[in-house]
Design a protein around this motif. Structure first.
Motif: not given
Length: 258
Positions: A232-258
Motif C-alpha cells: 500500500g505504499g510507504l506510509l501504509a507499509s510503515g503502519e503495517l510494519f508496526r502492527d506486524a512487528a508487535d505480534v511477530l516480535f513481542r508475541e511470537l518471539l517474545r522480544v521487544e519490537p525493533p
C-alpha cells in the motif's frame, strides 16, 4: 564470509538492517530490508560458508518459486557474501520472486516450507526442485499457519510439514510483510493491510504452539522483507510494519519490537 576489509559484515550490505534478538525464544538475529531478493545475502551472512543448508520457513502472500533466469550463474555460498549480494542486486528479478530457488542453487537453502496464499504466473509447479548441481529440494506449500500447525500435530496422508521440519538441523524463518495484506474485491489494484487483530489470528491460531516450537528451536535467523510497493505504499507499509512487528516480535518471539 569473504570481505574486502575488517568492517562488520552487516555494515557492508546497503539496505539491510541487522537486529539482535537476545533474550527471547528462537533466532538471535534478524535482518530487515525492502526488496525480498536481499534475503539472499542475508541468509548467506546468517549461515556462513559452511554447515548444512537450512530449511526455509517462509510466510508470504505470494509463492516465490520462479526459476532464476540463469540458475547456473548463481554463485555458490563458498564464493562469499559479496558475490551473493551483487548477484541478488544485479541478476535476480526485480519482481522479487526468484530468490528462494536462487538460494537453493547457492547451497544455502535445502528444503522449503511455504505458507503462502497465491501463486504468481511462471511459478515452479512441482513439489521437488532439482537444482543445476543435481540436488533435490522439497517444496511444501500450505496456505495458512493454522494449516501448517494441523499438518505438524496431526499429519494426514501426503502432509510433509513434519517431515521437513524433523529433518532440518537449521531453519531460516522468513516473513514478507505483504503476507498480512489482501487485494480489494472492489479494486484488485488496491492493497488492504490487515489490522493487528487479524495478523495475530493468522500468526497465532489456536493450537499453534507445537508447530512454532518446532520452528523456533531450530531457527538461526529471521528475515523480514517490507516490500512497501506490495503493502500500500510507504506510509501504509510503515503502519503495517508496526502492527506486524508487535505480534511477530513481542508475541511470537517474545522480544521487544525493533
Amino acid at each position: 564470509m569473504k570481505t574486502d576489509d575488517d568492517a562488520p559484515l552487516h555494515l557492508r550490505l546497503a539496505g539491510i538492517i541487522r537486529l539482535g534478538l537476545g533474550g527471547g525464544r528462537g533466532p538471535t538475529d534478524a535482518y530487515v530490508f525492502d526488496p525480498h531478493r536481499l534475503a539472499l545475502p542475508s541468509w548467506a551472512m546468517a549461515l556462513g560458508d559452511s554447515g548444512p543448508a537450512a530449511l526455509l520457513v517462509t510466510l508470504d502472500r505470494h509463492l516465490d518459486v520462479v526459476v532464476p533466469r540463469r540458475p547456473e550463474a548463481v554463485p555458490d555460498r563458498s564464493a562469499g557474501l559479496r558475490a551473493l549480494d551483487e548477484h541478488a542486486r544485479w541478476e535476480l528479478d526485480v519482481r522479487n520472486y526468484d530468490h528462494i530457488l536462487a538460494a537453493m542453487e547457492a547451497g544455502l537453502v535445502g528444503d522449503a516450507l511455504f505458507i503462502a496464499r497465491t501463486r504468481p504466473r511462471g511459478a515452479f509447479a512441482g513439489d521437488t526442485y532439482v537444482d543445476t548441481k543435481g540436488r533435490s529440494h522439497r517444496l511444501v506449500v500450505v496456505p495458512t499457519v493454522d494449516r501448517a500447525s494441523e499438518a505438524w500435530s496431526h499429519p494426514a496422508p501426503g502432509d510433509a510439514v513434519r517431515d521437513v521440519l524433523e529433518d532440518a538441523e537449521r531453519v531460516l524463518l522468513d516473513v514478507d510483510l505483504d503476507c498480512f495484506t489482501s487485494l480489494s474485491d472492489a479494486d484488485p489494484t488496491t492493497v488492504l493491510p490487515w489490522p493487528r487483530a487479524i495478523i495475530r489470528e493468522f500468526l497465532l491460531p489456536e493450537g499453534c504452539e507445537p508447530f512454532w516450537d518446532a520452528v523456533l528451536q531450530r531457527a538461526v535467523a529471521l528475515t523480514l522483507a517490507r516490500e512497501p510497493h506490495h503493502c500500500g505504499g510507504l506510509l501504509a507499509s510503515g503502519e503495517l510494519f508496526r502492527d506486524a512487528a508487535d505480534v511477530l516480535f513481542r508475541e511470537l518471539l517474545r522480544v521487544e519490537p525493533p
